[in-house]
Design a protein around this motif. Sequence first.
Motif, PDB file in Angstrom:
ATOM      1  N   SER A 149       0.449  -0.882   0.064  1.00  0.00           N
ATOM      2  CA  SER A 149       0.598   0.316   0.287  1.00  0.00           C
ATOM      3  C   SER A 149       0.620   1.037   0.197  1.00  0.00           C
ATOM      4  N   LEU A 150       2.076   0.991   0.351  1.00  0.00           N
ATOM      5  CA  LEU A 150       2.607   2.466   0.525  1.00  0.00           C
ATOM      6  C   LEU A 150       3.407   2.267  -0.819  1.00  0.00           C
ATOM      7  N   LYS A 151       3.375   0.846  -1.515  1.00  0.00           N
ATOM      8  CA  LYS A 151       4.131   1.926  -3.182  1.00  0.00           C
ATOM      9  C   LYS A 151       3.215   2.737  -3.936  1.00  0.00           C
ATOM     10  N   ALA A 152       1.839   1.408  -3.383  1.00  0.00           N
ATOM     11  CA  ALA A 152       0.788   1.865  -4.160  1.00  0.00           C
ATOM     12  C   ALA A 152       0.287   3.807  -4.172  1.00  0.00           C
ATOM     13  N   LEU A 206     -10.822   8.230  -4.954  1.00  0.00           N
ATOM     14  CA  LEU A 206     -10.526   7.057  -4.832  1.00  0.00           C
ATOM     15  C   LEU A 206     -10.321   6.600  -3.639  1.00  0.00           C
ATOM     16  N   VAL A 207     -11.188   5.578  -2.561  1.00  0.00           N
ATOM     17  CA  VAL A 207      -9.537   5.228  -1.647  1.00  0.00           C
ATOM     18  C   VAL A 207      -9.097   3.763  -1.825  1.00  0.00           C
ATOM     19  N   TYR A 208      -8.707   3.591  -1.753  1.00  0.00           N
ATOM     20  CA  TYR A 208      -7.070   2.515  -1.346  1.00  0.00           C
ATOM     21  C   TYR A 208      -7.208   1.770  -0.307  1.00  0.00           C
ATOM     22  N   ILE A 263     -15.202   5.381  -2.974  1.00  0.00           N
ATOM     23  CA  ILE A 263     -15.613   4.990  -4.070  1.00  0.00           C
ATOM     24  C   ILE A 263     -13.974   3.458  -3.488  1.00  0.00           C
ATOM     25  N   VAL A 264     -14.176   2.251  -3.545  1.00  0.00           N
ATOM     26  CA  VAL A 264     -12.725   1.978  -2.764  1.00  0.00           C
ATOM     27  C   VAL A 264     -12.430   0.362  -3.330  1.00  0.00           C
ATOM     28  N   VAL A 265     -10.884   0.732  -3.858  1.00  0.00           N
ATOM     29  CA  VAL A 265     -10.460   0.233  -4.395  1.00  0.00           C
ATOM     30  C   VAL A 265      -9.842  -1.095  -3.301  1.00  0.00           C
ATOM     31  N   ALA A 266      -9.819  -2.117  -4.058  1.00  0.00           N
ATOM     32  CA  ALA A 266      -9.127  -3.240  -2.654  1.00  0.00           C
ATOM     33  C   ALA A 266      -7.900  -3.967  -3.592  1.00  0.00           C
TER      34      ALA A 266
END
Length: 449
Positions: free
Chosen positions: A149-152, A203-205, A238-241
């Motif tokens: 998630s840090l890389k994203a 978005l919320v990743y 806008i949830v991105v998983a």
Amino acid sequence: MPSRSDIHYFGAGPAPLPTPVLEAASSALLNYKDQGIGICEISHRSADANAVLADAKAALTTLLDVPPTHEILFLQGGGSGEFSAAVYNLVAVWVEKRRRRAQEDLLVALADGKEAGSKADLDAKILARLQGEVASELRLDYLVTGSWSLKASQEAARLVGADKVNVAVDARKSNNGKFGAIPPESEWELTPRRREGGTGSALVYYCDNETVDGVEFPSFPASLEKLPEDAIDDEAPIVVADMSSNFISRRVDVSKYAVIFGGAQKNVGNAGITIVIVRKDLLPPAITPASADLLRQLGLPVGPIVFDWPTIAKNNSLYNTLPIFDVWIAGQVMSHLVNAYGPRKIEGQEEVSALKARLIYEVLDAAPQVYTVVPKQNVRSRMNICFRVAGGDAEKEKAFLAGAEKRGLTGLKGHRSVGGIRASNYNAVTVEGVQKLAQYLKDFASGSA
């Protein structure tokens, strides 16, 4: 030379595949469906290729109860490619919503006599309004709970600028500077969901399971739930998983997500394809020259066509040459689960995954003088079990790994960035293999290994 049955591989990915699938693959590589050529040699435009895609989609739809509101895509580029694709696509969606709203407001004002001017004047006013909104309101929320998630979040900052990336959670801040925890949702600093005349974040990743740090979200975050009064297109997050490492290992309510993506090489297949499940209302017409020009005028990136989800969807994932063999493998793996668990669908695999994780964690917890589990107990991953031996003593961890290899337990070395031990417990890792690892953990702790 050891046979396949002698080795139990716990590597973090590429991961093991079911032996029956590999046996079928060996035949398909040489002579697919008695055609005299292998599956790697058939045209991606052929009827056979379309059938492979259809079968894989059907199996995934069955396993996860993918609703008709969502589309399944197969792409290349891995999970890291989708770090970028999510930004390209969802920022474009955010801009288009704002453009339409600005146009509607200005047309109303024009009809009421409050505004005047030509189409060029109208376009200039729309652009000016969008420039202001992009500068002051465009935000992308990231829950940073581990290395991926840090890389994203870093990729998002590279593409749109750090000022537009809101790190709503940095788990290191509440865990002595290291990953291994997920702060309470009351501490998250998400972009406000409701703004006067506007939407919240584009978005919320979050990464559902962090392979490096052994952290997994126990369930869908309550703060990202759609509220009863939410409008599906504006107010709901806008949830991105990213589910690369726990995909098809437990039940998932797909309807709660705007986007789910994952590289295949953990639980689904071999490296080479990425699976994306995306809500269809987020698939507007593909980027046109006009919309691309608008994004550039706003200082926002225009993504490569092979990452443009609407284009991929319109072409049934066959815009460019898709590795059909990789899709076939994924389809075989998913069909194997469908056949194994029948009406229970993914619940059967979820029970097996939980059992395997419990077998390992129980032994680790029973020997705290020898083993230290890295993440906090309430966010322990079922897929990547990260621990240290003797507090991280380098020589003892080296001895642990050497002893494990002698028993045919391989792939246990932790990620190079953090060290330690990591047992990756993906779907194709057998219960027998986990039982052998658990016995070795007991023997090593007692000194009888």
